[in-house]
Design a protein around this motif. Structure first.
Motif, mmCIF file in Angstrom:
data_model
loop_
_atom_site.group_PDB
_atom_site.id
_atom_site.type_symbol
_atom_site.label_atom_id
_atom_site.label_comp_id
_atom_site.label_asym_id
_atom_site.label_seq_id
_atom_site.Cartn_x
_atom_site.Cartn_y
_atom_site.Cartn_z
ATOM 1 N N GLU A 172 0.817 -1.266 -0.136
ATOM 2 C CA GLU A 172 0.005 -0.019 -0.033
ATOM 3 C C GLU A 172 0.821 0.980 -0.126
ATOM 4 O OE1 GLU A 172 -0.428 -2.770 2.110
ATOM 5 O OE2 GLU A 172 -2.243 -2.773 2.397
ATOM 6 N N GLN A 173 2.046 1.451 0.940
ATOM 7 C CA GLN A 173 2.550 2.487 1.075
ATOM 8 C C GLN A 173 3.349 2.918 -0.084
ATOM 9 O OE1 GLN A 173 4.159 1.435 4.905
ATOM 10 N NE2 GLN A 173 3.337 3.421 5.759
ATOM 11 N N GLU A 174 3.954 1.766 -0.640
ATOM 12 C CA GLU A 174 4.927 2.084 -1.999
ATOM 13 C C GLU A 174 3.992 2.254 -2.933
ATOM 14 O OE1 GLU A 174 6.955 -1.504 -4.645
ATOM 15 O OE2 GLU A 174 7.020 -1.875 -2.429
ATOM 16 N N TYR A 175 2.793 1.985 -3.380
ATOM 17 C CA TYR A 175 1.939 2.205 -4.360
ATOM 18 C C TYR A 175 1.328 3.743 -4.002
ATOM 19 C CZ TYR A 175 1.694 -2.466 -5.792
ATOM 20 O OH TYR A 175 1.932 -4.065 -6.142
ATOM 21 N N ILE A 176 1.376 4.024 -2.868
ATOM 22 C CA ILE A 176 0.682 5.815 -2.710
ATOM 23 C C ILE A 176 1.877 6.258 -3.111
ATOM 24 C CG2 ILE A 176 0.345 7.275 -0.800
ATOM 25 C CD1 ILE A 176 -1.324 5.394 0.443
ATOM 26 N N SER A 177 3.367 6.023 -2.713
ATOM 27 C CA SER A 177 4.374 6.939 -3.302
ATOM 28 C C SER A 177 4.554 7.009 -4.651
ATOM 29 C CB SER A 177 5.874 6.355 -2.808
ATOM 30 O OG SER A 177 5.692 6.332 -1.302
ATOM 31 N N GLU A 178 4.122 5.733 -5.464
ATOM 32 C CA GLU A 178 4.254 5.640 -6.862
ATOM 33 C C GLU A 178 3.369 6.500 -7.494
ATOM 34 O OE1 GLU A 178 5.994 3.573 -8.764
ATOM 35 O OE2 GLU A 178 4.822 3.824 -10.752
ATOM 36 N N ALA A 179 2.110 6.688 -6.693
ATOM 37 C CA ALA A 179 1.129 7.576 -7.293
ATOM 38 C C ALA A 179 1.638 8.947 -7.388
ATOM 39 C CB ALA A 179 -0.148 7.441 -6.591
#
Ligand SMILES: *Cc1c(COP(=O)(O)O)cnc(C)c1O
Length: 382
Positions: free
Chosen positions: A20-27
């Motif tokens: 989840e956190q990695e994907y938020i950073s990616e966004a």
């Protein structure tokens, strides 16, 4: 259902299960965090591929997905919508917002789903929709409900807030009605805090659903290059989820099998460890018909009476464990009574509502903590 007092074992708690956190950073790195960006598309693709629905559209909530369904069905003043008495307010409020009159149907004493044998006599010339809720993620009797609806020319919209990835007779819940709705609220199996989805099975609703979800504009067609400018073409509202939330949600959804396996283990431990105690004390455990593969949304106990339920809630609280009751009968609510609901209309729901108790249930509940809940319950005499 939140409480100020911190419990050692809360009723519910959200947790990270994957990236989840990695994907938020990616966004954030991509820099496009409004709706319908890359993570929203990933969620749409996952839901469409797994469930084989014509279209999945993320929304700001399940409530909003139901509002979209009501708009798509052109619900108007005086239309009637049949809804189980034992459900969350939004299941019906979304239709009432369009002018519909709620018609409350009592529930089955076993699964606590709407009692399909009572459907026919509630259908009138004004009935426009039936909204089954798969309570606790256990399928309603869809064969019978769909047959009745078809005969009457009435739409079926499944409120599948509890039931994502559960099945009825081998088919995924949420794929039976012309539309279905999902919730990703923090209390559900998969979450991004607040969120939902509209699942569309009947292809004829897809194009208009995209418009309604985009404030009544044909912006989706514009982005696909199908029209050269977009404008106001229909009524609609702002039902699109931010891609930041979709990034969080995708981190959960891509782990859906792991999450469900974990929740299945929690359910099974409650079930096996409480069988003897519940049989001795006249407490009923959940009923899962053999043709239903449940979605492991909750574990509940039906206590012998209201006093016993209150006493067990207090007993667990004294051990810093939070257990909670659930829906109050809709027909006896302030709004329900305005629509003519009166004592005795839905006796099964009224009875169950007083006696049902939900036990702590969340993805991070480990076996030690769960055994503390179980031991505490076994030490209680109703
Ligand atoms: C949680 C829930 C809703 C509402 O979901 P939101 O995403 O919070 O709008 C609707 N119906 C049922 C049965 C629910 O459990």
């Amino acid at each position: 259902m939140s409480s100020q007092k911190p419990y050692d074992i809360p009723f519910n708690r959200s947790s990270l299960v994957g990236k989840e956190q990695e994907y938020i950073s990616e966004a954030m790195r991509i820099g496009q965090i409004a709706g319908d960006q890359s993570f929203t598309k990933k969620c749409h693709g996952l839901l469409e591929n797994e469930l084989k629905v014509s279209r999945a559209l993320l929304t700001t909530s399940c409530t909003h997905a139901i509002e979209m369904a009501a708009l798509l069905l052109d619900i108007k003043d005086g239309d009637e919508v049949i809804v189980p008495d034992f459900t969350f307010v939004s299941t019906i409020n979304a239709f009432v917002l369009r002018g519909a009159k709620p018609v409350f149907i009592d529930i089955r004493p076993d699964t606590l789903n709407l009692d399909e044998t009572k459907l026919k006599r509630l259908i009138s010339s004004r009935t426009r929709a039936i909204v089954p809720v798969h309570y606790a993620g256990v399928g309603c009797e869809m064969d019978s409900i769909l047959a009745t609806a078809r005969n009457a020319g009435v739409a079926v919209v499944e409120d599948n807030a509890h039931g994502l990835f559960g099945k009825y007779k081998g088919q995924y819940l949420g794929t039976f009605g012309c539309m279905a709705t999902q919730s990703f609220h923090e209390t559900k199996n998969f979450t991004c805090g607040e969120g939902g989805a509209l699942l569309i099975n009947d292809q004829k609703f897809v194009e208009r659903a995209e418009i309604i979800r985009e404030k009544g504009t044909n912006r989706s067609r514009f982005f696909r290059g199908q029209v050269d400018k977009y404008s106001w073409v229909d009524i609609g509202s702002s039902y699109i989820m931010s891609d930041v939330l979709a990034a969080f949600l995708f981190g959960q959804l891509e782990k859906w099998k792991e999450i469900q396996a974990k929740r299945r283990a929690i359910w099974s431990l409650y079930e096996s460890e409480l069988t003897e105690w519940s049989n001795e004390h006249g407490v009923r455990r959940p009923v899962i018909p053999p043709h239903c593969e449940q979605a492991y949304h909750m574990y509940y106990l039906l206590m012998p009476n209201l006093q016993a339920r209150t006493a067990l809630i207090d007993h667990l609280k004294s051990k810093s464990i939070l257990s909670v009751f659930h829906y109050l009968p809709l027909h006896l609510s302030v709004m329900g009574q305005k629509y003519g609901g009166k004592e005795g209309d839905c006796p099964v729901c009224q009875d169950v509502s007083d006696r049902l108790l939900r036990l702590p249930y969340y993805n991070e509940l480990n076996e030690d903590k769960q055994m503390r809940v179980i031991e505490a319950i076994r030490g209680f005499r109703p």
